[in-house]
Each structure stands twice: as structure tokens, then as C-alpha cells.
Scaffold this motif. Structure first.
Motif, PDB file in Angstrom:
ATOM      1  N   PRO A  18     104.497 -34.411 138.972  1.00  0.00           N
ATOM      2  CA  PRO A  18     104.569 -34.641 137.355  1.00  0.00           C
ATOM      3  C   PRO A  18     103.447 -34.454 136.728  1.00  0.00           C
ATOM      4  CG  PRO A  18     104.390 -36.706 138.606  1.00  0.00           C
ATOM      5  CD  PRO A  18     104.290 -35.699 139.675  1.00  0.00           C
ATOM      6  N   VAL A  19     103.643 -34.258 135.723  1.00  0.00           N
ATOM      7  CA  VAL A  19     102.381 -33.934 134.793  1.00  0.00           C
ATOM      8  C   VAL A  19     102.664 -34.699 133.332  1.00  0.00           C
ATOM      9  CG1 VAL A  19     102.997 -31.903 133.711  1.00  0.00           C
ATOM     10  CG2 VAL A  19     100.549 -32.476 133.937  1.00  0.00           C
ATOM     11  N   GLU A  20     101.299 -35.292 132.685  1.00  0.00           N
ATOM     12  CA  GLU A  20     101.486 -35.762 131.304  1.00  0.00           C
ATOM     13  C   GLU A  20     100.318 -35.176 130.514  1.00  0.00           C
ATOM     14  OE1 GLU A  20     102.787 -39.624 129.357  1.00  0.00           O
ATOM     15  OE2 GLU A  20     100.522 -39.810 129.606  1.00  0.00           O
ATOM     16  N   ARG A  22      98.425 -35.340 127.117  1.00  0.00           N
ATOM     17  CA  ARG A  22      98.271 -36.266 125.954  1.00  0.00           C
ATOM     18  C   ARG A  22      98.245 -35.797 124.777  1.00  0.00           C
ATOM     19  NH1 ARG A  22      94.354 -40.706 128.095  1.00  0.00           N
ATOM     20  NH2 ARG A  22      93.216 -38.856 128.814  1.00  0.00           N
ATOM     21  N   PHE A  63     110.182 -29.136 129.864  1.00  0.00           N
ATOM     22  CA  PHE A  63     109.315 -30.239 129.291  1.00  0.00           C
ATOM     23  C   PHE A  63     110.033 -31.025 128.406  1.00  0.00           C
ATOM     24  CE2 PHE A  63     105.110 -28.739 130.675  1.00  0.00           C
ATOM     25  CZ  PHE A  63     105.341 -27.572 131.280  1.00  0.00           C
ATOM     26  N   ALA A  65     109.028 -34.508 125.335  1.00  0.00           N
ATOM     27  CA  ALA A  65     107.916 -35.121 124.697  1.00  0.00           C
ATOM     28  C   ALA A  65     108.582 -36.104 124.032  1.00  0.00           C
ATOM     29  CB  ALA A  65     107.169 -34.304 123.724  1.00  0.00           C
ATOM     30  N   HIS A  75     103.094 -37.179 123.483  1.00  0.00           N
ATOM     31  CA  HIS A  75     102.705 -36.799 124.864  1.00  0.00           C
ATOM     32  C   HIS A  75     103.828 -36.003 125.364  1.00  0.00           C
ATOM     33  CE1 HIS A  75      99.457 -39.391 124.330  1.00  0.00           C
ATOM     34  NE2 HIS A  75      99.795 -40.511 124.977  1.00  0.00           N
ATOM     35  N   ARG A  77     105.851 -34.115 128.822  1.00  0.00           N
ATOM     36  CA  ARG A  77     105.766 -34.612 130.159  1.00  0.00           C
ATOM     37  C   ARG A  77     106.590 -33.444 130.685  1.00  0.00           C
ATOM     38  NH1 ARG A  77     107.365 -39.363 127.745  1.00  0.00           N
ATOM     39  NH2 ARG A  77     105.436 -40.743 127.686  1.00  0.00           N
ATOM     40  N   LYS A  78     106.552 -33.210 132.179  1.00  0.00           N
ATOM     41  CA  LYS A  78     107.285 -32.656 133.135  1.00  0.00           C
ATOM     42  C   LYS A  78     107.361 -33.283 134.301  1.00  0.00           C
ATOM     43  CE  LYS A  78     108.515 -27.843 134.626  1.00  0.00           C
ATOM     44  NZ  LYS A  78     108.423 -26.463 134.456  1.00  0.00           N
ATOM     45  N   PRO A  79     108.633 -33.493 134.826  1.00  0.00           N
ATOM     46  CA  PRO A  79     108.493 -34.178 136.221  1.00  0.00           C
ATOM     47  C   PRO A  79     108.147 -33.464 137.419  1.00  0.00           C
ATOM     48  CG  PRO A  79     110.866 -33.695 135.448  1.00  0.00           C
ATOM     49  CD  PRO A  79     109.904 -33.159 134.424  1.00  0.00           C
TER      50      PRO A  79
END
Lengths: 115, 115
Positions: A18-20, A22, A63, A65, A75, A77-79
């Protein structure tokens, strides 16, 4: 005038993690919020945008947000990321208070997805 | 359909020379924007056209920079007496509805290098 802060200039991550990314902005008045992506050697394209309504916005390529007014954040995000998500990501904010709506862009975050 | 196109894709020039950068927006888009993207920086707003007029020139960094748009279509950004600090990628974007938080569609950019 708005200012947009993308705290991370680079985010390295492994594939399927996963990624976030900011994004914080300066003003808490009515705003419109955008995330754009720039793939290598290509122009920017819109990932998603928040104009009003639900604070969770879904965009292309999996994606999403979340608009958090109290924290003045948006922010991204993508799992589970793919190699093909490697790109530069820009957050942008424009004032919804009847101004020119010209967005202010952050400096960008380079997402690097490793196999 | 055709997206936003920019020419040339790359331009190398000598300090002191004039350069002209061209943008062809998406047909029917009345709003057109020019941005500058320096290495490692976010997008810096330069100028915005609504039709053929430019209600906001606030971002032009000096009087060496000028832009025009004709026929609510093609726009040219001219930089006179180029300096090394003008080296950057110049991005053009267009949107359908001026004065609103409409999605911007970006061209691939012109990379300007001033030697």
C-alpha cells in the motif's frame, strides 16, 4: 494565497504494497482539490478531484483520496501498487471562494515502485 | 480525440536569443494556461487566457515574457533575451469552462535549455 505542501519528494515502495502520498494546503476556506499524475515523458493527467459532497473520492487506476477539512489535507492512497504506477504525483488546490480557480500545485512526489 | 499539443518538444538556445513556444489546445476549450516547471519544483503559474484575452498575467516573471492567443485556439509564449534561469519545462493546459474548477488537460511540455 494558497500554498500546497507535499512533504515527501520521493516515496519508494515495493510492488503490491500500500502507499499514501501526503498533501496539505494552507487555507481552510472553500477549496477544490486535485491529484494529477505525470508518467515519464508524458503530460500531467487528472487522477481524481474533490469539488463537494463525499470526502472520499475515487479516481482512476485504483487510487483514492480523502478530504479532511480540519487537517487541511487531501492524502492520496492506493491499497496495492503496480510497477506501472511509477510516476510523479502532483497535488493541486484552487480556491472555491469565487476567485479565478487557477490551481496552486505542490512540488510533486515521485513514486518509485520496486519489483 | 486529439489532446493538447506543444511544439517544439525540446528547444536549446543560446543566452540572449528569443524563443517562441506553441500550444494547440483541445478544440472547444476556451480556457488556456501556461505553467513553468523547473527541475525538482512544482508547477509555477505563468498566464491564463479566457478566449483570446488574458485576465490574469500575474505569474509572468518579467517583461521578457509575453503570450498571446488567437482565434480562441493556438497560443504562443515568447521569451525575449533568454537567460539561463529560464531553463525549464513549459507546460500548457486547456479546460472547457473558464472561471470554474474544471479539469485541466495538459500537453507534454516544451523542454527549454538556455546555454
Amino acid at each position: 494565497a494558497q500554498s500546497v505542501t507535499q512533504l515527501d519528494s520521493q516515496v519508494p515502495v515495493f510492488e503490491e504494497a500500500p502507499v499514501e502520498l501526503r498533501c496539505n494546503y494552507s487555507s481552510s476556506v472553500s477549496v477544490y482539490l486535485f491529484w494529477y499524475v505525470q508518467y515519464p515523458n508524458q503530460g500531467l493527467q487528472l487522477l481524481l478531484k474533490y469539488l463537494s459532497g463525499s470526502t472520499l473520492v475515487k479516481g482512476i487506476n485504483g487510487f483514492e483520496a480523502e478530504f479532511n477539512k480540519s487537517q487541511t489535507s487531501f492524502h492520496l492512497r492506493k491499497p496495492s501498487v503496480h510497477i506501472s504506477d511509477t510516476a510523479e504525483y502532483f497535488c493541486a488546490v484552487s480556491d472555491g471562494g469565487g476567485g479565478s480557480y487557477i490551481p496552486t500545485f505542490g512540488r510533486g512526489t515521485s513514486l518509485i515502485v520496486h519489483p | 480525440g486529439a489532446g493538447v499539443s506543444q511544439s517544439p518538444s525540446n528547444k536549446v538556445t543560446e543566452k540572449g536569443k528569443d524563443v517562441e513556444l506553441r500550444c494547440d489546445p483541445i478544440s472547444g476549450h476556451t480556457a488556456l494556461y501556461w505553467y513553468r516547471q523547473r527541475l525538482g519544483q512544482g508547477l509555477e503559474f505563468l498566464i491564463y487566457f479566457q478566449g483570446n484575452s488574458a485576465p490574469d498575467k500575474s505569474g509572468l516573471p518579467s517583461d521578457r515574457f509575453s503570450a498571446e492567443r488567437t482565434g480562441e485556439s493556438v497560443s504562443t509564449l515568447t521569451i525575449q533575451r533568454t537567460q539561463q534561469e529560464d531553463s525549464a519545462v513549459y507546460l500548457c493546459a486547456s479546460s472547457f469552462a473558464p472561471g470554474g474548477p474544471d479539469t485541466q488537460y495538459f500537453g507534454p511540455g516544451t523542454r527549454l535549455t538556455v546555454l
